[in-house]
Design an enzyme around this catalytic site. Structure first.
Site, PDB file in Angstrom:
ATOM      1  N   HIS A 308       0.858  -1.193   0.000  1.00 57.28           N
ATOM      2  CA  HIS A 308       0.000   0.000   0.000  1.00 57.28           C
ATOM      3  C   HIS A 308       0.888   1.235   0.000  1.00 57.28           C
ATOM      4  O   HIS A 308       1.943   1.258   0.635  1.00 57.28           O
ATOM      5  CB  HIS A 308      -0.891   0.008   1.255  1.00 57.28           C
ATOM      6  N   ASP A 366      -8.010  -5.132  -0.160  1.00 51.96           N
ATOM      7  CA  ASP A 366      -8.477  -5.986  -1.264  1.00 51.96           C
ATOM      8  C   ASP A 366      -8.145  -7.450  -1.056  1.00 51.96           C
ATOM      9  O   ASP A 366      -8.593  -8.300  -1.833  1.00 51.96           O
ATOM     10  CB  ASP A 366      -7.847  -5.500  -2.579  1.00 51.96           C
TER      11      ASP A 366
HETATM   12  C1  SDX Z   1      -6.187   0.113  -2.890  1.00 48.37           C
HETATM   13  O1  SDX Z   1      -4.386   4.594  -1.979  1.00 48.37           O
HETATM   14  C2  SDX Z   1      -5.346   3.978  -1.354  1.00 48.37           C
HETATM   15  O2  SDX Z   1      -5.718   4.348  -0.293  1.00 48.37           O
HETATM   16  C3  SDX Z   1      -5.919   2.803  -2.128  1.00 48.37           C
HETATM   17  C4  SDX Z   1      -6.939   1.958  -1.362  1.00 48.37           C
HETATM   18  C5  SDX Z   1      -8.249   2.737  -1.108  1.00 48.37           C
HETATM   19  O3  SDX Z   1      -8.969   2.358  -0.181  1.00 48.37           O
HETATM   20  O4  SDX Z   1      -8.554   3.656  -1.934  1.00 48.37           O
HETATM   21  O5  SDX Z   1      -6.387   1.542  -0.124  1.00 48.37           O
HETATM   22  C6  SDX Z   1      -7.351   0.727  -2.182  1.00 48.37           C
HETATM   23  O6  SDX Z   1      -5.926   0.460  -4.015  1.00 48.37           O
HETATM   24  C7  SDX Z   1      -5.323  -0.876  -2.143  1.00 48.37           C
HETATM   25  C8  SDX Z   1      -4.127  -1.362  -3.000  1.00 48.37           C
HETATM   26  C9  SDX Z   1      -4.638  -2.457  -3.947  1.00 48.37           C
HETATM   27  N1  SDX Z   1      -3.562  -2.837  -4.903  1.00 48.37           N
HETATM   28  C10 SDX Z   1      -2.955  -4.015  -4.842  1.00 48.37           C
HETATM   29  O7  SDX Z   1      -3.125  -4.849  -3.948  1.00 48.37           O
HETATM   30  C11 SDX Z   1      -2.014  -4.276  -6.006  1.00 48.37           C
HETATM   31  C12 SDX Z   1      -0.691  -4.829  -5.460  1.00 48.37           C
HETATM   32  N2  SDX Z   1      -0.001  -3.760  -4.720  1.00 48.37           N
HETATM   33  C13 SDX Z   1       0.983  -2.991  -5.438  1.00 48.37           C
HETATM   34  O8  SDX Z   1       0.727  -2.781  -6.788  1.00 48.37           O
HETATM   35  C14 SDX Z   1       1.481  -1.785  -4.656  1.00 48.37           C
HETATM   36  O9  SDX Z   1       1.735  -2.206  -3.389  1.00 48.37           O
HETATM   37  C15 SDX Z   1       0.620  -0.539  -4.593  1.00 48.37           C
HETATM   38  C16 SDX Z   1       0.265  -0.043  -5.946  1.00 48.37           C
HETATM   39  C17 SDX Z   1      -0.618  -0.799  -3.802  1.00 48.37           C
HETATM   40  C18 SDX Z   1       1.446   0.528  -3.872  1.00 48.37           C
HETATM   41  O10 SDX Z   1       2.527   0.780  -4.662  1.00 48.37           O
HETATM   42  P1  SDX Z   1       3.578   1.943  -4.278  1.00 48.37           P
HETATM   43  O11 SDX Z   1       3.218   2.676  -3.069  1.00 48.37           O
HETATM   44  O12 SDX Z   1       3.841   2.737  -5.504  1.00 48.37           O
HETATM   45  O13 SDX Z   1       4.784   1.147  -3.847  1.00 48.37           O
HETATM   46  P2  SDX Z   1       5.870   0.709  -4.836  1.00 48.37           P
HETATM   47  O14 SDX Z   1       5.230   0.183  -6.077  1.00 48.37           O
HETATM   48  O15 SDX Z   1       6.868   1.812  -4.948  1.00 48.37           O
HETATM   49  O16 SDX Z   1       6.499  -0.557  -4.080  1.00 48.37           O
HETATM   50  C19 SDX Z   1       7.520  -0.351  -3.145  1.00 48.37           C
HETATM   51  C20 SDX Z   1       8.362  -1.595  -3.302  1.00 48.37           C
HETATM   52  C21 SDX Z   1       8.743  -1.888  -4.749  1.00 48.37           C
HETATM   53  O17 SDX Z   1       9.970  -2.549  -4.728  1.00 48.37           O
HETATM   54  P3  SDX Z   1      11.291  -1.679  -5.184  1.00 48.37           P
HETATM   55  O18 SDX Z   1      10.970  -1.057  -6.534  1.00 48.37           O
HETATM   56  O19 SDX Z   1      11.451  -0.623  -4.094  1.00 48.37           O
HETATM   57  O20 SDX Z   1      12.399  -2.704  -5.234  1.00 48.37           O
HETATM   58  O21 SDX Z   1       7.596  -2.748  -2.871  1.00 48.37           O
HETATM   59  C22 SDX Z   1       7.410  -3.630  -3.974  1.00 48.37           C
HETATM   60  C23 SDX Z   1       7.699  -2.863  -5.238  1.00 48.37           C
HETATM   61  O22 SDX Z   1       8.225  -3.732  -6.235  1.00 48.37           O
HETATM   62  N3  SDX Z   1       6.011  -4.051  -3.939  1.00 48.37           N
HETATM   63  C24 SDX Z   1       5.593  -5.300  -4.102  1.00 48.37           C
HETATM   64  C25 SDX Z   1       4.202  -5.238  -3.952  1.00 48.37           C
HETATM   65  N4  SDX Z   1       3.823  -3.973  -3.720  1.00 48.37           N
HETATM   66  C26 SDX Z   1       4.957  -3.238  -3.714  1.00 48.37           C
HETATM   67  N5  SDX Z   1       6.249  -6.458  -4.353  1.00 48.37           N
HETATM   68  C27 SDX Z   1       5.480  -7.553  -4.455  1.00 48.37           C
HETATM   69  N6  SDX Z   1       4.128  -7.607  -4.327  1.00 48.37           N
HETATM   70  C28 SDX Z   1       3.455  -6.437  -4.063  1.00 48.37           C
HETATM   71  N7  SDX Z   1       2.147  -6.472  -3.938  1.00 48.37           N
END
Ligand code: SDX
Length: 432
Positions: A308, A366
């Site tokens: 998140h 989710d």
């Molecule tokens: C919702 O914003 C809100 O409040 C949203 C929400 C709401 O109520 O409105 O809470 C609802 O959208 C919840 C999130 C649902 N999405 C998912 O579950 C999809 C999977 N999650 C990821 O895509 C990700 O965690 C996000 C999009 C939710 C957040 O991404 P960020 O904040 O941009 O974080 P990031 O992509 O920069 O990740 C940080 C690191 C990265 O590694 P590095 O590039 O630093 O090496 O963590 C890793 C990412 O690769 N990472 C994951 C991961 N999520 C982040 N690695 C594996 N699996 C994951 N799910």
């Protein structure tokens, strides 16, 4: 130099500018950089807005480090346990919990607007039967402004209120109709004798040919899901609604824009993606293989339902949903649901894995919602529709807060330009 300020110094020129620091009632303070470009000639670059506050809001507070979520100061755990979605809608819109009379007035107002114009139902016929229900939601909700233009003066508080009530009242009807159209079953009209959640379940699953029994446990779980998805500060879809609203577009167009933004699998589309992922994993003994894939920087696979932008701790909504899932699975005879077992195993392994610990990746809202919705009987392509339905109150409350602000101005971000600098056009036969 005031103490509540920051001084920015451009080391190239030695020029300094002092920017005020504004404190909120809780959470991080902000540096007011509204005059930064005027005084300094520089933009702040922040793609993804990881360090940017877009507004001053009084609606929802999140502390991502502590896993705190409060609506108008009330913890989400208390609202999920003790409140109802309609009461939470009142709280989000008006800022206070309603008295009994206020609740009855508001509930009646919503109930009286649950039907949609019969002509609006003609829109469904223009879609293919296999259209994703979110595509229908974007189109039909956007079309509401073609029907309810009697209250679209966004500067009139009464118009803002009636448009908000219409959004809350009609989205369940529109959402259920998108499912009925998909299944080929007849639309079911709202039943104003039922609660908000029970009415939605009835419009979704009842048919004209037999009595549909609504389980109180399922109806309560549905209402809890609505509460848990109601609002969440300046997430991508809410920020979209605010940006659309800043151009003074009508509220229905703004909500439709929010639905579009929510659809993405990185945002509200994750609940549908979680179920696809759990189905693909197939058995608990394959969970480790997928955790390895998620850890692999060369693999684009991500664990859906994990991570998140704000929560670097367990999403408090996921905790409530995990408990609610057990009750719904029991009630629906799926206590041994294999996907729930895979989800629990995935959570157990991920929370012990140093990659997930280091990246502070926890289950989010989710992760469990899809398991509950599937157990209730919703197909995965309806999961994000339900998220949109529940979030509509957050979107419209944030829209009202923004439009009601005397300093409303159109949102217009700038950029860092790194493209070609000025050059002259060349006739095609002179190009190499
Ligand atoms: C919702 O914003 C809100 O409040 C949203 C929400 C709401 O109520 O409105 O809470 C609802 O959208 C919840 C999130 C649902 N999405 C998912 O579950 C999809 C999977 N999650 C990821 O895509 C990700 O965690 C996000 C999009 C939710 C957040 O991404 P960020 O904040 O941009 O974080 P990031 O992509 O920069 O990740 C940080 C690191 C990265 O590694 P590095 O590039 O630093 O090496 O963590 C890793 C990412 O690769 N990472 C994951 C991961 N999520 C982040 N690695 C594996 N699996 C994951 N799910």
């Amino acid at each position: 130099m005031s103490k509540n300020s920051m001084t920015f110094r451009d080391n190239r020129t030695g020029k300094e500018v002092e920017l005020p620091i504004i404190e909120g009632s809780t959470g991080p303070s902000v540096v007011d950089c509204t005059k930064f470009y005027r005084d300094f000639g520089l933009f702040m670059l922040d793609p993804g807005f990881k360090s940017t506050a877009s507004c001053d809001s009084k609606i929802t507070f999140i502390d991502g480090e502590k896993g705190i979520l409060e609506h108008r100061g009330y913890p989400i755990e208390q609202l999920a346990e003790k409140s109802s979605y309609i009461e939470t809608c009142y709280l989000l819109m008006y800022g206070e919990l309603p008295t009994k009379d206020e609740f009855d007035w508001f509930n009646r107002l919503v109930v009286e607007h649950t039907m949609v114009h019969e002509q609006l139902l003609q829109f469904y016929k223009g879609f293919r039967r296999d259209a994703h229900p979110m595509a229908i939601m974007v189109g039909v909700v956007g079309a509401l402004s073609a029907f309810y233009h009697d209250s679209l003066d966004i500067h009139d508080p009464r118009h803002r209120e009636i448009s908000a009530i219409r959004v809350l009242a009609k989205l369940p009807t529109i959402a259920a109709a998108s499912y009925k159209y998909y299944t080929g079953q007849p639309f079911i009209y709202p039943n104003n004798n039922l609660s908000y959640a029970a009415n939605f379940l009835n419009m979704m699953f009842s048919t004209p040919c037999e009595e549909y029994h609504i389980s109180p446990i399922i109806s309560d779980a549905m209402d809890k899901i609505f509460i848990l998805h109601a609002d969440h500060e300046q997430n991508a879809s809410t920020a979209t609604v605010r940006l659309a609203g800043s151009s003074q577009a009508n509220p229905f167009a703004c909500i439709s824009a929010g639905i579009s933004a929510l659809w993405g699998p990185a945002h509200g589309g994750a609940n549908e993606a979680v179920l696809k992922m759990l189905d693909e994993i197939g058995t608990p003994d394959r969970v480790s293989e997928y955790v390895e894939k998620a850890r692999d920087p060369k693999d684009t696979f991500r664990l859906m339902g994990f991570g998140h932008r704000v929560y670097k701790n367990y999403d408090p909504r996921a905790k409530v949903l995990r408990e609610a899932a057990k009750g719904v699975l029991e009630e629906t005879g799926r206590a041994d649901d294999p996907l729930f077992k895979i989800a629990m195993e995935l959570e157990r392994i991920a929370l012990e894995d140093e990659y997930f610990i280091e990246k502070k990746l926890y289950p989010n809202v989710d992760f469990y919602s899809g398991i509950i919705l599937r157990a209730i009987g919703f197909p995965p392509n309806m999961f994000t529709v339900i998220f949109a339905l529940a979030r509509s109150v957050g979107w419209i409350s944030q829209w009202i807060e923004m439009i009601g602000d005397d300093h409303l101005s159109i949102g217009r971000p700038r950029q860092l330009y790194s493209g070609a600098t000025k050059r002259d056009w060349v006739p095609i036969d002179e190009r190499d």
